[in-house]
Design a protein around this motif. Structure first.
Motif, short mmCIF file in Angstrom:
data_model
loop_
_atom_site.label_atom_id
_atom_site.label_comp_id
_atom_site.label_asym_id
_atom_site.label_seq_id
_atom_site.Cartn_x
_atom_site.Cartn_y
_atom_site.Cartn_z
N ALA A 166 0.81 -1.22 0.00
CA ALA A 166 0.00 0.00 0.00
C ALA A 166 0.84 1.26 0.00
O ALA A 166 0.47 2.26 -0.64
CB ALA A 166 -0.94 0.00 1.21
N THR A 167 1.96 1.27 0.73
CA THR A 167 2.70 2.52 0.92
C THR A 167 4.21 2.31 0.82
O THR A 167 4.72 1.20 0.99
CB THR A 167 2.41 3.13 2.31
N GLN A 168 4.90 3.41 0.57
CA GLN A 168 6.37 3.38 0.56
C GLN A 168 6.90 2.93 1.91
O GLN A 168 7.90 2.20 1.98
CB GLN A 168 6.90 4.77 0.20
N ALA A 169 6.26 3.34 2.98
CA ALA A 169 6.71 2.94 4.32
C ALA A 169 6.68 1.42 4.48
O ALA A 169 7.53 0.84 5.17
CB ALA A 169 5.85 3.61 5.39
N ASP A 170 5.70 0.77 3.86
CA ASP A 170 5.64 -0.69 3.90
C ASP A 170 6.90 -1.30 3.28
O ASP A 170 7.48 -2.25 3.83
CB ASP A 170 4.42 -1.21 3.15
N ILE A 171 7.31 -0.75 2.16
CA ILE A 171 8.50 -1.26 1.47
C ILE A 171 9.75 -1.04 2.32
O ILE A 171 10.61 -1.91 2.47
CB ILE A 171 8.67 -0.58 0.10
#
Length: 279
Positions: A166-171
């Motif tokens: 869902a988000t860059q933070a997840d990556i």
């Protein structure tokens, strides 16, 4: 007195405008036309270099032929080492045709691959686009190896799994278990999400190919660019790979289903060293 045969070798950082960033690749020009080293010799050199990829190329009657080796295997396609090889031919090796043209074509396991240079110092790869399908079978080791938040989608391309979050933070938060990921039946695993300052971000894990996390994976963008072009409704995209070294790429999807979809992948290259291999 006998002379020990030797070869030139270059190491360059691809997909970056800053030395010691991007993805390092070694490039070994083979000076005799159409004459390769043995597969064992090339694999041994790649293992000794211990970089994600070492590229070897020869001149042919029509241009060049390129091959790529990780420390453990020969692979079908590599973006950053092709970009680096283009730079070597254009700017470092003084090939007869390098000063009179802004484009060259490599024969390869993945078919013809074009590299072009522009006035702003960027090089562009013209690669065949990957074809994605929703992963009908998801190896248990895939999600177990990635850990972290639950993904939104899982796809399978020609050589890699692609997992969408869902988000860059997840990556950024992923801390893979490479002992699990190495058992996933693929060249590697791409993870991706929308970016905060670019169209999309990604990381690439390839313990199956001898590199746990690849700093910048040009070939993965043949999978990423078609997915994000379709999702975002645009054919020109800006991307960032979120490894420790980091990388910055421009992508453009072109062609048709009838003629074959292709991806332009553009980046910059920095020279780190020039040396000599003693065989």
């Amino acid at each position: 007195m006998t002379t020990t045969p030797s070869l030139r070798i270059y190491q360059l950082d691809a997909f970056t405008d800053t030395l010691y960033k991007g993805n390092p690749a070694a490039v070994v020009p083979l000076t005799d036309q159409n004459q390769w080293l043995t597969d064992v010799q090339m694999q041994t050199i790649a293992a000794e270099n211990n970089l994600a990829e070492t590229a070897f190329y020869v001149r042919t009657d029509t241009g060049y032929h390129i091959r790529w080796f990780t420390p453990t295997v020969e692979i079908d396609l590599c973006g950053h080492a092709t970009l680096a090889t283009g730079y070597v031919i254009f700017f470092l090796e003084n090939q007869p045709d390098s000063t009179t043209t802004d484009a060259m074509t490599f024969d390869s396991r993945s078919g013809p691959l074009k590299v072009c240079r522009s006035d702003d110092g960027w090089l562009t790869l013209d690669f065949p686009a990957d074809v994605l399908q929703k992963a009908a079978v998801q190896p248990p080791a895939l999600l177990a190896g990635l850990g972290g938040p639950k993904p939104l989608e899982i796809h399978k391309g020609k050589t890699d799994f692609m997992v969408v979050y869902a988000t860059q933070a997840d990556i950024e938060s992923l801390e893979p278990d490479f002992r699990e990921l190495v058992t996933v039946p693929a060249r590697g695993v791409i993870v991706t999400a929308p970016g905060t300052d670019v169209d999309f971000v990604s990381r690439f894990f390839g313990p199956q190919s001898g590199i746990d996390e690849d700093p910048v994976t040009g070939s993965a963008h043949t999978t990423l660019a078609p997915y994000w072009a379709n999702r975002l409704g645009k054919t020109e995209l800006v991307a960032r790979q979120l490894s420790a070294r980091g990388g910055y790429l421009r992508c453009k999807l072109h062609g048709t289903e009838e003629t074959g979809r292709r991806v332009d992948i553009s980046g910059q290259v920095q020279v780190y060293l020039k040396g000599e291999i003693w065989l």
